[in-house]
Write an enzyme that holds these catalytic residues in place. Structure first.
Site, short mmCIF file in Angstrom:
data_model
loop_
_atom_site.label_atom_id
_atom_site.label_comp_id
_atom_site.label_asym_id
_atom_site.label_seq_id
_atom_site.Cartn_x
_atom_site.Cartn_y
_atom_site.Cartn_z
N LYS A 43 49.38 34.95 57.52
CA LYS A 43 48.84 35.82 56.34
C LYS A 43 47.12 36.16 56.84
CE LYS A 43 48.01 36.76 51.53
NZ LYS A 43 48.16 36.40 49.85
N SER A 97 49.44 39.55 46.88
CA SER A 97 48.70 39.96 48.16
C SER A 97 49.28 39.60 49.11
CB SER A 97 47.47 39.28 48.04
OG SER A 97 47.47 37.89 47.91
N SER A 125 50.99 35.91 44.00
CA SER A 125 50.79 36.65 45.26
C SER A 125 51.98 36.33 46.36
CB SER A 125 49.48 36.51 46.10
OG SER A 125 48.59 37.31 45.39
#
Length: 477
Positions: free
Chosen positions: A85, A160, A184
Site C-alpha cells: 500500500k 482506503s 480501510s
C-alpha cells in the site's frame, strides 16, 4: 483451463515449493496480466496501482528464486507476488501517501510490514493506490483514476485500501496487504468481493513511524480466501522491542487455525448502525440475515444484542480522527497545504482546533467506551454485523470537495459499523457471502475478542467451506 492466477496464493506457493513453477515465472505471469489489463482497462489498472516497477520486481523474483524457500518454517507464500500500500514505507521505492504533496517522496527506510513481506520471500510488483493519507473510505486520489471494483467499474472499490482490493479482486496479484484505521481493509473487501482481515491491536508492528497515538490503525490481509488471509497474517504478525503495545503470541500459526473447527460458538449480532443514523439497504440486511441462518445451520447459537457503543462515542471518535489528520497536515508549509484535498484540509483544521487537554480527554473517553463495549460483548465468542450499509456506491457518490463536512457525513452513512472494532481493538473480518442481482458483492463482518484471531479465522474458514465463493470471478479477470 486453470491458469496460475486462478489458484489461491497458497496453491501458487505450493507450486513454488514443489519446483513446478518459480518466483520468476509467477512474477512474469502477473506482470503480463497487468500489462494486458492496462491495454484493455487502462484506468482500472491506474486506479489500482500508484506505482509499478517491473524491472525491480523481476530482480527481486530472481533473488527469491536463487535462495528458494528455506526450512520448514518458511512462509507458504514464499515466491508469490504481492503489492504494498502507498501508505507503507518502501526503501528506494516512491511512496506518496496518496497525495500530490509527496509526489517525489522516496523513503530511505522500509517499515515493519514491508520488511516482513520481503523476509518471507514475497515479491512486490509495486505500490497500491490509496486516498490522501488513507483518510476517506473511497479511493479517489487527486490527479489519478479512482480505484473501482472489477465487479462493476462505475462503482467504487472502497478505501482506503481500495487499490489493493481492486488488484486482488481482478487477479492482478494473489493477495495484498492493506491498513485499517476505521474500516480501510474491510470496506474495500466488501466492495470487491474479498476476504478482508483487520487483526487485533498490537498484532502487527507499526515500526518505525508509530504515528497513531490512539491505537486505531493496523495493517492486515486482503485476499480471495480465508486461508490466504491467514497465511499473510502469519507473514505480517510480530512485535518489535519499540512497539507501544502488542498482542500475545498465538498458539500456532494462523493458517493452522483455519484447518480446525471452531466448536459451537455463541454469536452476538446487531444490525442497528453504530456511527450514523442511516437506513440499512435491503441487500445489506439480506446478507446479514443469510449469514445468520448459515451460522445457525452450522450449529452456532445466535443472539440479538444492543449496540455495544453509546452514541456519544461517535463525537469522541471524530475528535480523535481529526487530530490524526492534523498530525499529517500541521507540519506542512503553506505552499504544500494548498495542494491538499479539501477534505484533508477541513479535517486537519478541525484537528488543529482541538487543544491538548481536549485531545487527552477524548482519548480517555474513547478508551472508556471501548472498555464498556468489551465488557458487554465478553459473554460472546463472535459478533456479526453487516460490513457496509449498501453495496458499492458509484464513483464520486461520497466525495464532495465543495462541502467536506457533507463528504465526511456521507462516509459515516456508508460505513456505520467498521470503526467500532478499531475503537475496541478487536480483530474483525469481512467475508464475501452475498451478491446483488446486478452482480455486486456485499460483505458481512465477524469480530472476535481481542487477540482471538485464531478463533475468528477458524469460524471464517468454516463459513467459507459451507458457502464457497472461490469460483466467482468478476468481469475483469
Amino acid at each position: 483451463m486453470t491458469e496460475l492466477h486462478d489458484l489461491t496464493a497458497l496453491e501458487q506457493g505450493a507450486l513454488v515449493r514443489s519446483g513446478e513453477t518459480s518466483a520468476v515465472e509467477l512474477t512474469d505471469h502477473y506482470l503480463a496480466r497487468i500489462e494486458r489489463a492496462g491495454r484493455e482497462h487502462g484506468d482500472f489498472v491506474a486506479g489500482a496501482f500508484a506505482f509499478l516497477d517491473p524491472d525491480l520486481a523481476r530482480a527481486r523474483a530472481r533473488e527469491v528464486a536463487a535462495v528458494g524457500p528455506v526450512g520448514d518454517g518458511a512462509s507458504p507464500l514464499a515466491g508469490t507476488p504481492t503489492a504494498i500500500k502507498d501508505l507503507n514505507l518502501t526503501a528506494g521505492v516512491p511512496t506518496a501517501f496518496g497525495s500530490p504533496v509527496f509526489a517525489d517522496h522516496v523513503p530511505e527506510v522500509s517499515d515493519a510490514v514491508t520488511l516482513a513481506m520481503e523476509a518471507a520471500g514475497l515479491v512486490s510488483l509495486g505500490k497500491t493506490s490509496t486516498p490522501e493519507f488513507g483518510s476517506p473510505c473511497y479511493t479517489e486520489p487527486e490527479g489519478r483514476p479512482p480505484a473501482v471494483t472489477p465487479w462493476g467499474t462505475t462503482r467504487m472499490a472502497g478505501g482506503s485500501s481500495g487499490g489493493a482490493a481492486a488488484a486482488v479482486a481482478a487477479g492482478l496479484v494473489p493477495a495484498a496487504q492493506g491498513s485499517d484505521g476505521g474500516g480501510s481493509i474491510r470496506i474495500p473487501a466488501s466492495c470487491c468481493g474479498l476476504v478482508g482481515l483487520k487483526p487485533t491491536r498490537g498484532r502487527i508492528s507499526g515500526f518505525p513511524m508509530y504515528g497513531d497515538p490512539i491505537g486505531l490503525a493496523t495493517s492486515g490481509s486482503i485476499a480471495r480466501s480465508v486461508g490466504d488471509a491467514a497465511a499473510l497474517l502469519d507473514v505480517l504478525a510480530g512485535r518489535r522491542a519499540s512497539d507501544p503495545y502488542w498482542a500475545p503470541e498465538p498458539s500456532g500459526t494462523f493458517l493452522e487455525a483455519t484447518r480446525r473447527g471452531p466448536g459451537r460458538l455463541r454469536i452476538a449480532r446487531f444490525v442497528q448502525p453504530v456511527i450514523a443514523d442511516v437506513d440499512v439497504s435491503a441487500e445489506s440486511r439480506q446478507a446479514y440475515e443469510e449469514a445468520s441462518q448459515l451460522l445457525a445451520g452450522l450449529g452456532h447459537v445466535i443472539e440479538d444484542v444492543p449496540v455495544p457503543l453509546p452514541a456519544e462515542a461517535v463525537t469522541t471518535f471524530e475528535t480523535c480522527w481529526s487530530v490524526l489528520t492534523a498530525l499529517s497536515v500541521t507540519p506542512l508549509p503553506p505552499e504544500k497545504r494548498d495542494l491538499l484535498r479539501p477534505l484533508t484540509r477541513w479535517l486537519g483544521e478541525r484537528g488543529e482546533a482541538v487543544t491538548g487537554p481536549e485531545f487527552g480527554l477524548a482519548i480517555g473517553r474513547l478508551r472508556e467506551y471501548a472498555a464498556g463495549a468489551l465488557i458487554r460483548l465478553a459473554p460472546y465468542d463472535v459478533v456479526l454485523t453487516p460490513t457496509l450499509a449498501t453495496p458499492p456506491l458509484p464513483v464520486g457518490a461520497i466525495r464532495n470537495d465543495a462541502d467536506p463536512a457533507a463528504d465526511f457525513e456521507a462516509q459515516k452513512r456508508f460505513t456505520p459499523w467498521t470503526s467500532a472494532w478499531n475503537v475496541t481493538g478487536m480483530p474483525a473480518i469481512s467475508l464475501p457471502l452475498h451478491w446483488t442481482a446486478e452482480g455486486l458483492p456485499v460483505g458481512v463482518m465477524l469480530a472476535a475478542r481481542p487477540a482471538e484471531e485464531e478463533l475468528l479465522l477458524s469460524l471464517a474458514a468454516q463459513v467459507e467451506a459451507a458457502s464457497p465463493w472461490r469460483d466467482r470471478h468478476p468481469p475483469i479477470w
